[in-house]
Scaffold this motif. Structure first.
Motif, PDB file in Angstrom:
ATOM      1  N   ASN A  46       0.843  -1.191   0.000  1.00 21.16           N
ATOM      2  CA  ASN A  46       0.000   0.000   0.000  1.00 21.16           C
ATOM      3  C   ASN A  46       0.880   1.244   0.000  1.00 21.16           C
ATOM      4  O   ASN A  46       2.059   1.186   0.324  1.00 21.16           O
ATOM      5  CB  ASN A  46      -0.931  -0.031   1.215  1.00 21.16           C
ATOM      6  N   GLY A  47       0.305   2.379  -0.378  1.00 18.82           N
ATOM      7  CA  GLY A  47       1.101   3.604  -0.471  1.00 18.82           C
ATOM      8  C   GLY A  47       1.702   3.767  -1.858  1.00 18.82           C
ATOM      9  O   GLY A  47       1.282   3.117  -2.816  1.00 18.82           O
ATOM     10  N   ASP A  48       2.708   4.614  -1.960  1.00 20.54           N
ATOM     11  CA  ASP A  48       3.318   4.945  -3.240  1.00 20.54           C
ATOM     12  C   ASP A  48       4.080   3.745  -3.803  1.00 20.54           C
ATOM     13  O   ASP A  48       5.099   3.330  -3.230  1.00 20.54           O
ATOM     14  CB  ASP A  48       4.270   6.131  -3.061  1.00 20.54           C
ATOM     15  N   ALA A  50       6.015   3.617  -6.251  1.00 18.13           N
ATOM     16  CA  ALA A  50       7.298   3.997  -6.859  1.00 18.13           C
ATOM     17  C   ALA A  50       8.489   3.571  -6.002  1.00 18.13           C
ATOM     18  O   ALA A  50       9.591   3.379  -6.524  1.00 18.13           O
ATOM     19  CB  ALA A  50       7.331   5.505  -7.110  1.00 18.13           C
ATOM     20  N   ARG A  51       8.276   3.406  -4.694  1.00 18.89           N
ATOM     21  CA  ARG A  51       9.400   3.043  -3.827  1.00 18.89           C
ATOM     22  C   ARG A  51       9.925   1.639  -4.122  1.00 18.89           C
ATOM     23  O   ARG A  51      11.025   1.289  -3.694  1.00 18.89           O
ATOM     24  CB  ARG A  51       9.006   3.185  -2.359  1.00 18.89           C
TER      25      ARG A  51
END
Length: 200
Positions: A46-48, A50-51
């Motif tokens: 979950n979250g961005d 791109a990391r």
């Protein structure tokens, strides 16, 4: 499918799979273990997304709100597979913070499932079951969604108890293949175990 959707509270937040052991991230180690065993890997986080770009994996987020736990990640993977790889009947789930996963994980889970005519298969080591590490039938995804959304069911073993389940046990000595890095202290232990693992 690698589960990396947890909140890592015991490590002060952040992504546990991005911690480093022996000069490599835990996630790198997990990918190296599972890639030869699977026809493809996706990452549940979950979250961005791109990391995780450097790993080249499809990143699939939970679509059940409120961080309901690993069952939501498993559901997301089953839904993604049904849409994008409809020829696949079974999805493996593994914790993204288990750097020493068995090299025969998928083969043994599949063999046990077929032999026992089970709907699901999970891993165990010693006397402990690891329900997050298992084999899931894509066709069960609607039943899983109902359990999560309508019944508010959160515990994996409560859901797996509804189906014929195969459990496959690996030895926990000299190295538990399902060791997971939950705390800062676990990272230190993982450094020691990595040396053992590479020597084996």
């Amino acid at each position: 499918m690698l589960l990396a959707g947890g909140l890592a509270r015991r490590m002060g937040g952040g992504d546990k799979p991005m911690r480093t052991i022996g000069g490599r991230t835990i996630l790198e180690r997990v990918i190296a273990r599972l890639s030869p065993q699977c026809s493809g890997l996706i990452l549940n986080a979950n979250g961005d997304p791109a990391r995780f770009a450097a790993f080249g994996l499809h990143v699939v987020a939970d679509d059940v709100p409120g961080f309901p736990g690993p069952l939501a990640g498993i559901l997301a993977a089953l839904d993604w597979t049904a849409t994008n790889r409809p020829e696949i009947e079974w999805v493996l789930s593994a914790a993204g913070d288990c750097p020493f996963l068995p090299r025969d994980l998928v083969a043994r889970l599949h063999d046990a499932r077929a032999r026992e005519n089970a709907q699901l298969a999970v891993a165990a080591s010693g006397k402990q079951s690891h329900p997050v590490i298992g084999l899931w039938r894509v066709a069960l995804r609607n039943e899983l969604r109902h359990a999560l959304v309508v019944e508010d069911l959160r515990k994996i073993d409560r859901w797996t108890a509804r189906y014929p389940l195969a459990t496959v046990t690996w030895p926990a000595e000299p190295l538990d293949p399902f060791f997971n890095a939950n705390t800062v202290e676990d990272i230190s232990e993982a450094e020691r175990l990595a040396a053992l693992d590479e020597a084996s």
